[in-house]
Design a protein around this motif. Structure first.
Motif, mmCIF file in Angstrom:
data_model
loop_
_atom_site.group_PDB
_atom_site.id
_atom_site.type_symbol
_atom_site.label_atom_id
_atom_site.label_comp_id
_atom_site.label_asym_id
_atom_site.label_seq_id
_atom_site.Cartn_x
_atom_site.Cartn_y
_atom_site.Cartn_z
ATOM 1 N N SER A 68 0.832 -1.215 0.000
ATOM 2 C CA SER A 68 0.000 0.000 0.000
ATOM 3 C C SER A 68 0.860 1.256 0.000
ATOM 4 O O SER A 68 0.329 2.367 0.013
ATOM 5 C CB SER A 68 -0.922 0.027 1.224
ATOM 6 N N ILE A 69 2.181 1.088 -0.028
ATOM 7 C CA ILE A 69 3.092 2.230 0.075
ATOM 8 C C ILE A 69 3.250 2.939 -1.269
ATOM 9 O O ILE A 69 3.261 4.164 -1.349
ATOM 10 C CB ILE A 69 4.463 1.772 0.612
ATOM 11 N N GLY A 70 3.369 2.164 -2.334
ATOM 12 C CA GLY A 70 3.586 2.731 -3.662
ATOM 13 C C GLY A 70 2.301 2.883 -4.460
ATOM 14 O O GLY A 70 1.196 2.830 -3.922
ATOM 15 N N ASP A 71 2.473 3.038 -5.773
ATOM 16 C CA ASP A 71 1.325 3.181 -6.667
ATOM 17 C C ASP A 71 0.678 1.834 -6.982
ATOM 18 O O ASP A 71 -0.517 1.770 -7.247
ATOM 19 C CB ASP A 71 1.765 3.861 -7.970
ATOM 20 N N ALA A 72 1.479 0.786 -6.986
ATOM 21 C CA ALA A 72 0.971 -0.559 -7.246
ATOM 22 C C ALA A 72 1.971 -1.556 -6.693
ATOM 23 O O ALA A 72 3.168 -1.263 -6.580
ATOM 24 C CB ALA A 72 0.757 -0.793 -8.740
ATOM 25 N N ALA A 73 1.479 -2.749 -6.360
ATOM 26 C CA ALA A 73 2.352 -3.753 -5.759
ATOM 27 C C ALA A 73 1.994 -5.144 -6.245
ATOM 28 O O ALA A 73 0.823 -5.463 -6.466
ATOM 29 C CB ALA A 73 2.253 -3.700 -4.234
ATOM 30 N N ALA A 74 3.028 -5.967 -6.404
ATOM 31 C CA ALA A 74 2.858 -7.364 -6.796
ATOM 32 C C ALA A 74 3.139 -8.259 -5.602
ATOM 33 O O ALA A 74 4.093 -8.039 -4.848
ATOM 34 C CB ALA A 74 3.805 -7.704 -7.943
ATOM 35 N N HIS A 75 2.308 -9.288 -5.439
ATOM 36 C CA HIS A 75 2.432 -10.232 -4.333
ATOM 37 C C HIS A 75 2.509 -11.649 -4.896
ATOM 38 O O HIS A 75 1.770 -11.998 -5.818
ATOM 39 C CB HIS A 75 1.224 -10.131 -3.400
ATOM 40 N N SER A 76 3.373 -12.454 -4.323
ATOM 41 C CA SER A 76 3.447 -13.868 -4.653
ATOM 42 C C SER A 76 2.947 -14.680 -3.467
ATOM 43 O O SER A 76 3.310 -14.394 -2.316
ATOM 44 C CB SER A 76 4.893 -14.272 -4.972
ATOM 45 N N PHE A 77 2.136 -15.709 -3.763
ATOM 46 C CA PHE A 77 1.670 -16.626 -2.720
ATOM 47 C C PHE A 77 2.186 -18.037 -2.985
ATOM 48 O O PHE A 77 1.515 -19.029 -2.683
ATOM 49 C CB PHE A 77 0.146 -16.610 -2.649
ATOM 50 N N TYR A 78 3.390 -18.115 -3.556
ATOM 51 C CA TYR A 78 4.081 -19.402 -3.704
ATOM 52 C C TYR A 78 4.056 -20.107 -2.350
ATOM 53 O O TYR A 78 4.118 -19.449 -1.298
ATOM 54 C CB TYR A 78 5.511 -19.125 -4.174
ATOM 55 N N PRO A 79 3.932 -21.444 -2.306
ATOM 56 C CA PRO A 79 3.718 -22.136 -1.037
ATOM 57 C C PRO A 79 4.692 -21.782 0.084
ATOM 58 O O PRO A 79 4.311 -21.789 1.260
ATOM 59 C CB PRO A 79 3.844 -23.612 -1.429
ATOM 60 N N GLY A 80 5.942 -21.456 -0.256
ATOM 61 C CA GLY A 80 6.933 -21.180 0.779
ATOM 62 C C GLY A 80 6.902 -19.770 1.343
ATOM 63 O O GLY A 80 7.685 -19.447 2.240
ATOM 64 N N LYS A 81 6.011 -18.915 0.865
ATOM 65 C CA LYS A 81 5.951 -17.531 1.351
ATOM 66 C C LYS A 81 5.319 -17.475 2.742
ATOM 67 O O LYS A 81 4.679 -18.417 3.195
ATOM 68 C CB LYS A 81 5.149 -16.659 0.384
ATOM 69 N N ASN A 82 5.458 -16.323 3.397
ATOM 70 C CA ASN A 82 4.806 -16.148 4.700
ATOM 71 C C ASN A 82 3.309 -16.390 4.598
ATOM 72 O O ASN A 82 2.696 -16.927 5.511
ATOM 73 C CB ASN A 82 5.072 -14.749 5.249
ATOM 74 N N LEU A 83 2.710 -15.939 3.497
ATOM 75 C CA LEU A 83 1.325 -16.264 3.176
ATOM 76 C C LEU A 83 1.369 -17.084 1.891
ATOM 77 O O LEU A 83 1.525 -16.538 0.797
ATOM 78 C CB LEU A 83 0.491 -14.997 2.990
ATOM 79 N N GLY A 84 1.258 -18.407 2.033
ATOM 80 C CA GLY A 84 1.447 -19.283 0.892
ATOM 81 C C GLY A 84 0.209 -20.068 0.534
ATOM 82 O O GLY A 84 -0.542 -20.518 1.404
ATOM 83 N N ALA A 85 -0.008 -20.245 -0.751
ATOM 84 C CA ALA A 85 -1.117 -21.060 -1.261
ATOM 85 C C ALA A 85 -0.681 -22.521 -1.324
ATOM 86 O O ALA A 85 0.423 -22.886 -0.902
ATOM 87 C CB ALA A 85 -1.533 -20.549 -2.633
ATOM 88 N N LEU A 86 -1.533 -23.377 -1.877
ATOM 89 C CA LEU A 86 -1.166 -24.775 -2.079
ATOM 90 C C LEU A 86 -0.406 -24.961 -3.386
ATOM 91 O O LEU A 86 0.186 -26.010 -3.622
ATOM 92 C CB LEU A 86 -2.420 -25.661 -2.079
ATOM 93 N N GLY A 87 -0.440 -23.941 -4.229
ATOM 94 C CA GLY A 87 0.302 -23.949 -5.487
ATOM 95 C C GLY A 87 0.696 -22.527 -5.809
ATOM 96 O O GLY A 87 0.767 -21.687 -4.921
ATOM 97 N N ASP A 88 0.951 -22.242 -7.068
ATOM 98 C CA ASP A 88 1.284 -20.876 -7.459
ATOM 99 C C ASP A 88 0.043 -19.991 -7.398
ATOM 100 O O ASP A 88 -1.056 -20.408 -7.786
ATOM 101 C CB ASP A 88 1.849 -20.843 -8.877
ATOM 102 N N ALA A 89 0.238 -18.767 -6.931
ATOM 103 C CA ALA A 89 -0.837 -17.774 -6.901
ATOM 104 C C ALA A 89 -0.196 -16.417 -6.666
ATOM 105 O O ALA A 89 0.926 -16.318 -6.156
ATOM 106 C CB ALA A 89 -1.860 -18.090 -5.810
ATOM 107 N N GLY A 90 -0.912 -15.353 -7.028
ATOM 108 C CA GLY A 90 -0.375 -14.007 -6.850
ATOM 109 C C GLY A 90 -1.489 -12.984 -6.835
ATOM 110 O O GLY A 90 -2.668 -13.315 -6.973
ATOM 111 N N ALA A 91 -1.108 -11.725 -6.656
ATOM 112 C CA ALA A 91 -2.101 -10.648 -6.643
ATOM 113 C C ALA A 91 -1.424 -9.311 -6.895
ATOM 114 O O ALA A 91 -0.224 -9.145 -6.649
ATOM 115 C CB ALA A 91 -2.853 -10.607 -5.311
ATOM 116 N N VAL A 92 -2.218 -8.364 -7.361
ATOM 117 C CA VAL A 92 -1.812 -6.956 -7.478
ATOM 118 C C VAL A 92 -2.697 -6.151 -6.536
ATOM 119 O O VAL A 92 -3.914 -6.337 -6.505
ATOM 120 C CB VAL A 92 -1.982 -6.429 -8.914
ATOM 121 N N THR A 93 -2.079 -5.271 -5.739
ATOM 122 C CA THR A 93 -2.843 -4.333 -4.926
ATOM 123 C C THR A 93 -2.527 -2.906 -5.360
ATOM 124 O O THR A 93 -1.395 -2.591 -5.730
ATOM 125 C CB THR A 93 -2.535 -4.492 -3.418
#
Length: 366
Positions: A176-201
């Motif tokens: 939320s700091i910049g104009d746009a941000a990319a997030h990865s939810f690869y399983p090993g992330k702090n917030l991880g999915a069961l497979g690959d996933a991502g988001a833009v905020t």
């Protein structure tokens, strides 16, 4: 074996809720672009503190789509320059070059491991259109000087939040700091999915709408295609699982911070260097990197004694074959980081006994 990351144990912490969420999706018979995606987008946007969240297939797509969105909006065009840290993971660079933009590499500081804000302004040219900061290892990459530079030169500030779920700067979450941000939810992330996933905020409604269309083949309504798009969609299963795990993210990050506190207090080997400690708000410890001139020996010693480690990352982007045009360039700080970095076990399921053993072995290395 003390694992670097025990994904099975982490998943089982909330196993019943996760199974219930997955079963809910199965029983619904709806597997893409349904209620689970909408719920997660709403909840994650609220958590991050932005007006919009667009769920996509993975973190690399999220990075690509931000830049592609700006190009479709006429804000960027082929050949424009994006300033980016030289020591990032290659995905950040791939997103830039895939959009026919030019990465301009800037050294990090060795103490903080993030882009050196004092080196950014000298790299700005008339073709510079944005700065992409990377909150590497879970550490904050932003400071007010970067924001001031963006305002001074009219640059877009983009965040690569692949490793920084829950990290903040003066109360504002990364994403939320910049104009746009990319997030990865690869399983090993702090917030991880069961497979690959991502988001833009983002708070930019136009950008969010363009990205949502681009990620859906370029379509804003069925069978009508405004853009030459792509297929980048999060599954309903992953959205449901992420919504469960999001509830526990701050609690899990707190456990990581407590483990980091133990490491900082007890690792005391003169041939091992720790990164400069920063406030817990500014670090969610996706990884705990240590540095040693005899890194490979240290890694082998830990392996022989039952401790799993990983190098983040052994070869910097400018030395990769795919970017051979840069292979003769020199970035001394970046190269030092890549030659000496070793990540030790860091996650919310490391036990006290395991942490004690990791510290004992590190302090015993000669």
């Amino acid at each position: 074996m003390i694992k670097l990351l025990d994904l099975q144990a982490i998943t089982l912490m909330h196993g019943d809720e996760i199974k219930s969420a997955v079963n809910r999706v199965i029983e619904s018979g709806w597997f893409l672009q349904g209620n689970e995606n909408r719920h997660f987008e709403t909840d994650y946007a609220r958590y991050i503190g932005t007006s919009h969240c667009v769920a996509v297939a993975n973190g690399l797509d999220a990075l690509k789509l931000i830049l592609r969105g700006y190009k479709e909006m006429g804000i960027m065009r082929d050949g424009d320059e994006i300033i980016v840290p030289a020591n990032t993971y290659i995905a950040t660079i791939l997103a830039i070059t895939d959009n026919h933009l030019v990465p301009v590499l800037v050294e990090p500081t060795f103490s903080h491991l993030e882009i050196d804000a004092d080196r950014i302004e000298e790299k700005i040219t008339p073709r510079t259109k944005g700065i992409m900061i990377v909150h590497l290892y879970g550490r904050i990459a932003y400071d007010d000087k970067i924001g001031n530079i963006c305002r001074k030169y009219g640059l877009k500030l983009m965040e690569d939040c692949a490793q920084s779920h829950g990290c903040a700067w003066k109360g504002k979450k990364t994403g939320s700091i910049g104009d746009a941000a990319a997030h990865s939810f690869y399983p090993g992330k702090n917030l991880g999915a069961l497979g690959d996933a991502g988001a833009v905020t983002t708070d930019d409604a136009e950008l969010a709408n363009v990205i949502r269309a681009l990620a859906n083949y370029g379509s804003q309504r069925k069978n009508v295609f405004k853009y030459v798009g792509m297929n980048s969609r999060m599954s309903e299963v992953d959205a449901a699982v992420l919504d469960v795990k999001l509830k526990y993210l701050d609690e899990d990050n707190k456990k990581r911070q407590q483990l980091a506190d133990f490491y900082y207090a007890n690792i005391c080997n003169s041939i091992i260097t720790l990164p400069k400690r920063i406030d817990d708000e500014n670090n969610v410890y996706h990884q705990f990197p240590i540095f040693c001139e005899r890194r490979d020996e240290l890694q082998e010693y830990l392996k022989e004694n039952g401790v799993q480690t990983l190098i983040h990352y052994p070869i910097p982007p400018h030395k990769q074959e795919c970017y051979k045009v840069w292979n003769d360039h020199t970035y001394p700080v970046t190269e030092k980081i890549h030659e000496q970095e070793l990540s030790i076990p860091m996650n919310q399921v490391v036990t006290t006994d395991q942490a004690l053993e990791v510290v004992r072995l590190l302090n015993s290395f000669k």
